[in-house]
Scaffold this motif. Structure first.
Motif, PDB file in Angstrom:
ATOM      1  N   ALA A 145      -6.058  17.372 -28.923  1.00 55.50           N
ATOM      2  CA  ALA A 145      -4.777  17.467 -29.630  1.00 55.50           C
ATOM      3  C   ALA A 145      -4.710  18.742 -30.463  1.00 55.50           C
ATOM      4  O   ALA A 145      -3.661  19.392 -30.544  1.00 55.50           O
ATOM      5  N   ASN A 146      -5.809  19.111 -31.087  1.00 56.11           N
ATOM      6  CA  ASN A 146      -5.836  20.342 -31.875  1.00 56.11           C
ATOM      7  C   ASN A 146      -5.649  21.566 -30.997  1.00 56.11           C
ATOM      8  O   ASN A 146      -4.962  22.523 -31.385  1.00 56.11           O
ATOM      9  N   ARG A 147      -6.263  21.565 -29.847  1.00 52.49           N
ATOM     10  CA  ARG A 147      -6.079  22.715 -28.937  1.00 52.49           C
ATOM     11  C   ARG A 147      -4.619  22.841 -28.523  1.00 52.49           C
ATOM     12  O   ARG A 147      -4.077  23.945 -28.419  1.00 52.49           O
ATOM     13  N   PRO A 192      -7.824  26.772 -41.878  1.00 53.47           N
ATOM     14  CA  PRO A 192      -7.258  26.086 -40.707  1.00 53.47           C
ATOM     15  C   PRO A 192      -7.985  26.453 -39.410  1.00 53.47           C
ATOM     16  O   PRO A 192      -7.469  27.192 -38.565  1.00 53.47           O
ATOM     17  N   VAL A 193      -9.208  25.933 -39.244  1.00 56.75           N
ATOM     18  CA  VAL A 193      -9.990  26.220 -38.043  1.00 56.75           C
ATOM     19  C   VAL A 193     -10.014  24.984 -37.151  1.00 56.75           C
ATOM     20  O   VAL A 193      -9.734  23.866 -37.590  1.00 56.75           O
ATOM     21  N   LEU A 223       0.698  26.085 -33.983  1.00 56.85           N
ATOM     22  CA  LEU A 223       0.550  25.239 -35.169  1.00 56.85           C
ATOM     23  C   LEU A 223      -0.897  25.240 -35.641  1.00 56.85           C
ATOM     24  O   LEU A 223      -1.824  25.461 -34.864  1.00 56.85           O
ATOM     25  N   ASP A 224      -1.087  24.957 -36.913  1.00 58.97           N
ATOM     26  CA  ASP A 224      -2.432  24.877 -37.456  1.00 58.97           C
ATOM     27  C   ASP A 224      -3.131  23.614 -36.957  1.00 58.97           C
ATOM     28  O   ASP A 224      -2.497  22.545 -36.858  1.00 58.97           O
ATOM     29  N   PRO A 225      -4.416  23.696 -36.675  1.00 59.51           N
ATOM     30  CA  PRO A 225      -5.168  22.488 -36.308  1.00 59.51           C
ATOM     31  C   PRO A 225      -5.338  21.578 -37.508  1.00 59.51           C
ATOM     32  O   PRO A 225      -5.305  22.021 -38.656  1.00 59.51           O
ATOM     33  N   GLN A 226      -5.509  20.295 -37.254  1.00 61.30           N
ATOM     34  CA  GLN A 226      -5.633  19.321 -38.317  1.00 61.30           C
ATOM     35  C   GLN A 226      -7.095  18.924 -38.532  1.00 61.30           C
ATOM     36  O   GLN A 226      -7.936  19.102 -37.669  1.00 61.30           O
ATOM     37  N   MET A 278      -2.647  24.307 -31.468  1.00 59.17           N
ATOM     38  CA  MET A 278      -2.877  25.746 -31.611  1.00 59.17           C
ATOM     39  C   MET A 278      -2.171  26.537 -30.517  1.00 59.17           C
ATOM     40  O   MET A 278      -1.690  27.647 -30.764  1.00 59.17           O
ATOM     41  N   ALA A 279      -2.070  25.962 -29.319  1.00 55.58           N
ATOM     42  CA  ALA A 279      -1.347  26.626 -28.227  1.00 55.58           C
ATOM     43  C   ALA A 279       0.137  26.753 -28.550  1.00 55.58           C
ATOM     44  O   ALA A 279       0.811  27.670 -28.062  1.00 55.58           O
TER      45      ALA A 279
END
Length: 512
Positions: free
Chosen positions: A67-69, A221-222, A76-79, A72-73
């Motif tokens: 979901a984070n990837r 935000p990594v 948006l910032d990853p959570q 980011m695509a």
């Protein structure tokens, strides 16, 4: 100097496999691949893989990464992944903690992992010792050197990471980190753009200041940011408790009854239930994975509050409508206006204010008096609250000045007036009705009590609660003020006309 025991081509295949997205982005597949499940002659010969609840957690992390990837695509910032597990004893929490440390070391090259616990003994002798067992079993154990408090890359592997991946290994480690409640800032973590995982074991015993500092671990935000907390529910207050209550929307919460976990011994849990009772706090904490109904020195038990929150409300318009006003003493406290009409402290929502002057707060109280026309207004007049009392009286409003630190009407039972009012409020809760408000429930159940030399009950001061990491119980204090004295019912006059707002033997009238 240590070197890889494998041939270069075999080592390269192992590295490629562990760093492949299939494994690196799926902790469950890492755990299945990295350990000798079902292999004869190993400690895992009788086991085919993790337990069901452990699989659920590992898969949830993998889903979070995907979901984070996707986020980011889309720019948006990853959570941050935040997971809180409350459980009975013996379900395999330490094993999961070990796998997460080894997965993040093996697959998130260059990242940092911090593990802490409620005590040094728990952290070093149990949590970190369990990591040693799984490190020994792991397929890439030769990559890392484990010490009493850290897991770091072997020199040959660190050199390889720096030369081939151009990644500095200064922050590439897993560490068992102690903390000090007196110096919480010493626990502050590193900021690592390659990822960070923070794990708290037996988290119910970790004080709020450490949790507050821990928030600072995740400001960048990594992609890889993980905060996982595990514990038996030994306290029904505190930061861990709040992850399942007031802050539950911020956490992925899991509650596990130890009897439902495969591989555990039912006889152990049956003995606890038989010895202490099916409805005991021991059974709740050690077996069911629940929080206790009341703390050892808790003045108001949570079950009493929960019953008031779900009790059916029978409207009683003839009861006196009263207002309690708690005045904020410190910058992070709230001033609260609380409404109660007989058994009903639910229908009218309390009003909270922050940063108001005494004049401003008096104005807000006056607005409510004009709006709802209460039968009595009780204001905590101690300290700065005296300014609110004076301001309201100068505006022509009759209010009752309650001095919480004054002598109780029953000094043999209560050390001061505040404790006495809380005692009356506790009695009222047996039949009263409250809103389903987690913050109010926390306020009511937060204070502990002690006894004075004469045996009188002393309620825990607000500043002591803050030292324990709890918020000031402003809403509960405002409600307690409404019990300062009895006020006559509105329908006390049989003629139907408004009866005097004065109870028997009480020299007070709001409207005279």
């Amino acid at each position: 100097m240590s070197t890889s025991p494998y041939r270069p081509e075999d080592e390269q295949r192992l590295i490629n496999r562990l760093l492949s997205p299939e494994i690196a982005d799926n902790p469950f597949l890492f755990v299945k691949f990295a350990f000798p499940w079902g292999v004869a002659g190993t400690p895992l010969a009788r086991y085919q893989g993790p337990r069901t609840w452990q699989i659920d957690e590992l898969l949830a992390i993998g889903e979070h990464i995907e979901a984070n990837r996707q986020r980011m695509a889309r720019g948006l910032d990853p959570q941050v992944y935040q997971s809180s597990t409350v459980s009975g004893r013996g379900i395999g929490k330490s094993a999961l903690v070990s796998w997460l440390n080894l997965w993040s070391r093996s697959c998130l090259i260059g990242s940092t992992a911090i593990t802490t616990a409620n005590t040094e003994a728990q952290l070093i002798s149990r949590t970190w010792a369990e990591l040693g067992k799984w490190h020994t079993l792991s397929i890439n154990r030769h990559w890392f050197d484990k010490t009493a408090t850290a897991l770091r890359p072997e020199k040959w592997f660190a050199d390889l990471v720096q030369s081939d991946l151009q990644i500095d290994t200064g922050y590439y480690y897993a560490q068992a980190q102690l903390w000090s409640e007196e110096n919480p800032d010493a626990f502050a973590g590193v900021h690592n753009p390659l990822g960070l995982i923070l794990i708290m074991d037996e988290a119910s015993g970790i004080p709020a200041p450490i949790w507050k500092v821990s928030d600072g671990f995740f400001t960048e935000p990594v992609l890889h940011r993980y905060w996982l907390v595990f514990s038996n529910g030994r306290r029904n207050t505190g930061a861990f408790y709040e992850t399942h209550h007031k802050h539950r929307d911020l956490w992925k919460c899991r509650q596990i009854d130890a009897r439902t976990v495969e591989g555990t011994d039912p006889a152990v849990y049956d003995k606890i239930i038989t010895q202490y009772g099916a409805d005991s706090d021991e059974a709740r904490v050690e077996v069911y994975g629940q929080f206790p109904s009341s703390g050892a020195n808790q003045f108001i038990g949570r079950e009493l509050v929960q019953a008031a929150q779900v009790r059916e409300l029978a409207p009683d318009p003839g009861a006196a409508l009263v207002i309690g006003v708690d005045v904020a003493r410190f910058g992070d406290d709230h001033s609260v206006i609380f409404f109660r009409q007989g058994r009903d402290a639910r229908s009218r929502k309390p009003l909270k204010f922050k940063g108001l002057t005494t004049i401003q707060l008096a104005g807000r109280v006056a607005e409510q008096v004009d709006r709802v026309k209460p039968d009595a207004v009780f204001v905590d007049g101690g300290g700065v609250g005296g300014g609110v009392v004076d301001a309201l009286r100068s505006m022509g409003y009759k209010v009752i000045d309650v001095q919480s630190g004054a002598k109780a009407d029953e000094p043999e039972r209560y050390a001061n007036r505040r404790a006495e009012l809380w005692g009356k409020m506790r009695d009222w809760l047996a039949t009263g009705c409250l809103a389903d408000d987690p913050a109010l429930a926390d306020d009511l159940t937060g204070p502990e009590y002690d006894h004075a030399l004469n045996g009188a009950v002393k309620l825990e001061p607000k500043d002591k609660m803050k030292q324990r990491g709890l918020a000031s119980p402003d809403c509960a204090d405002a409600l307690a003020l409404t019990f300062d004295r009895r006020i006559a019912r509105r329908d006390a006059n049989a003629t139907g006309r408004r009866a005097p707002r004065v109870a028997k033997d009480v020299d007070y009238s709001l409207f005279s």
